[in-house]
Design a protein around this motif. Sequence first.
Motif, PDB file in Angstrom:
ATOM      1  N   SER A 189       4.788   1.619  14.783  1.00  0.00           N
ATOM      2  CA  SER A 189       5.456   1.835  13.488  1.00  0.00           C
ATOM      3  C   SER A 189       4.956   3.120  12.829  1.00  0.00           C
ATOM      4  N   TYR A 196       4.459  -4.981   8.210  1.00  0.00           N
ATOM      5  CA  TYR A 196       3.835  -5.723   9.305  1.00  0.00           C
ATOM      6  C   TYR A 196       3.159  -6.967   8.758  1.00  0.00           C
ATOM      7  N   SER A 218       0.844  -1.197   0.000  1.00  0.00           N
ATOM      8  CA  SER A 218       0.000   0.000   0.000  1.00  0.00           C
ATOM      9  C   SER A 218       0.879   1.247   0.000  1.00  0.00           C
ATOM     10  N   HIS A 251      -8.439   0.673  14.262  1.00  0.00           N
ATOM     11  CA  HIS A 251      -7.180   1.406  14.428  1.00  0.00           C
ATOM     12  C   HIS A 251      -7.221   2.768  13.732  1.00  0.00           C
TER      13      HIS A 251
HETATM   14  P1  ATP Z   1      -5.485  -0.292   3.131  1.00  0.00           P
HETATM   15  O1  ATP Z   1      -5.780   1.059   3.724  1.00  0.00           O
HETATM   16  O2  ATP Z   1      -4.002  -0.456   2.815  1.00  0.00           O
HETATM   17  O3  ATP Z   1      -6.382  -0.677   2.007  1.00  0.00           O
HETATM   18  P2  ATP Z   1      -6.770  -2.064   5.064  1.00  0.00           P
HETATM   19  O4  ATP Z   1      -7.757  -1.163   5.685  1.00  0.00           O
HETATM   20  O5  ATP Z   1      -7.260  -3.190   4.224  1.00  0.00           O
HETATM   21  O6  ATP Z   1      -5.630  -1.296   4.320  1.00  0.00           O
HETATM   22  P3  ATP Z   1      -4.765  -2.295   7.190  1.00  0.00           P
HETATM   23  O7  ATP Z   1      -4.928  -0.898   7.671  1.00  0.00           O
HETATM   24  O8  ATP Z   1      -3.425  -2.671   6.651  1.00  0.00           O
HETATM   25  O9  ATP Z   1      -5.875  -2.731   6.154  1.00  0.00           O
HETATM   26  O10 ATP Z   1      -5.162  -3.281   8.353  1.00  0.00           O
HETATM   27  C1  ATP Z   1      -5.120  -4.682   8.149  1.00  0.00           C
HETATM   28  C2  ATP Z   1      -4.761  -5.351   9.474  1.00  0.00           C
HETATM   29  O11 ATP Z   1      -3.422  -4.991   9.843  1.00  0.00           O
HETATM   30  C3  ATP Z   1      -5.655  -4.926  10.628  1.00  0.00           C
HETATM   31  O12 ATP Z   1      -5.855  -6.071  11.443  1.00  0.00           O
HETATM   32  C4  ATP Z   1      -4.829  -3.906  11.379  1.00  0.00           C
HETATM   33  O13 ATP Z   1      -5.107  -3.914  12.749  1.00  0.00           O
HETATM   34  C5  ATP Z   1      -3.405  -4.369  11.113  1.00  0.00           C
HETATM   35  N1  ATP Z   1      -2.468  -3.241  11.016  1.00  0.00           N
HETATM   36  C6  ATP Z   1      -2.667  -2.074  10.340  1.00  0.00           C
HETATM   37  N2  ATP Z   1      -1.602  -1.256  10.466  1.00  0.00           N
HETATM   38  C7  ATP Z   1      -0.694  -1.929  11.210  1.00  0.00           C
HETATM   39  C8  ATP Z   1       0.636  -1.606  11.695  1.00  0.00           C
HETATM   40  N3  ATP Z   1       1.228  -0.454  11.393  1.00  0.00           N
HETATM   41  N4  ATP Z   1       1.274  -2.542  12.433  1.00  0.00           N
HETATM   42  C9  ATP Z   1       0.688  -3.721  12.728  1.00  0.00           C
HETATM   43  N5  ATP Z   1      -0.549  -4.081  12.309  1.00  0.00           N
HETATM   44  C10 ATP Z   1      -1.238  -3.201  11.565  1.00  0.00           C
END
Ligand code: ATP
Length: 140
Positions: free
Chosen positions: A122, A72, A7, A30
Motif C-alpha cells: 500500500s 489497513y 494518522s 517496517h
Molecule cells: P504512527 O506512526 O501512525 O504513530 P505506529 O508506529 O504506532 O504509527 P504503524 O506504523 O501504523 O504504527 O504500525 C502499526 C502496525 O500496523 C504494525 O504492526 C505494522 O506492521 C502494521 N502496518 C503499518 N503500516 C502498514 C501497512 N501499510 N499495511 C499493513 N500493515 C501495516
Amino acid sequence: MGLEERSAGAVVYYPEREPLYLLLHYPGGHWDFPKGNIEAGETEEQAALREIKEETGLEVRLVPGFREVITYFYVRGGKRVRKSVTYFLAEAPSVEVSLSWEHRGYKWLRYPDALLRLTFDSTRRVLAKAHRYLTSLLRA
Ligand code: ATP
C-alpha cells in the motif's frame, strides 16, 4: 464498533535531478514514511507537518495537489484496529535529519531503492503515485 486510528504524514523528498525519498525504520521493523496520529482539533495537514517535525526535525513544505489515503488493520492488545493514513507530498529543505526516539533509523533513497525498501504494497503504491506526480511537475 472496533477501534479506529487516523494518522497523517508525507512522502518527503529532497529535490535533486533524481529526487531522494525519506524512509523511516519503525520500531516494529517496517519501513514507512514519517507519519503519526491526528490529534483533536488538528487538520490532516497540521498533523503531518507536526509529526514530520517531531520525528525528523525537518520543516518541510507541502506540495499542493497530492493526497493519498490508505487503510489497513492490525491487532493491538488483542483488539483489531482499523487504521487509515493520509499521505501528502512534502519537500525537505535539507537532508539533515535529527531522528526522534520513535524510530530506529532512516534512509534517503532514490525511487527504485525506496520502492524495494518499503515494507507494504500500500505504501509502495503511494510512493509510485507521488513519484509520478513529482516527475510530472518537474517536467512541466
Ligand atoms: P504512527 O506512526 O501512525 O504513530 P505506529 O508506529 O504506532 O504509527 P504503524 O506504523 O501504523 O504504527 O504500525 C502499526 C502496525 O500496523 C504494525 O504492526 C505494522 O506492521 C502494521 N502496518 C503499518 N503500516 C502498514 C501497512 N501499510 N499495511 C499493513 N500493515 C501495516
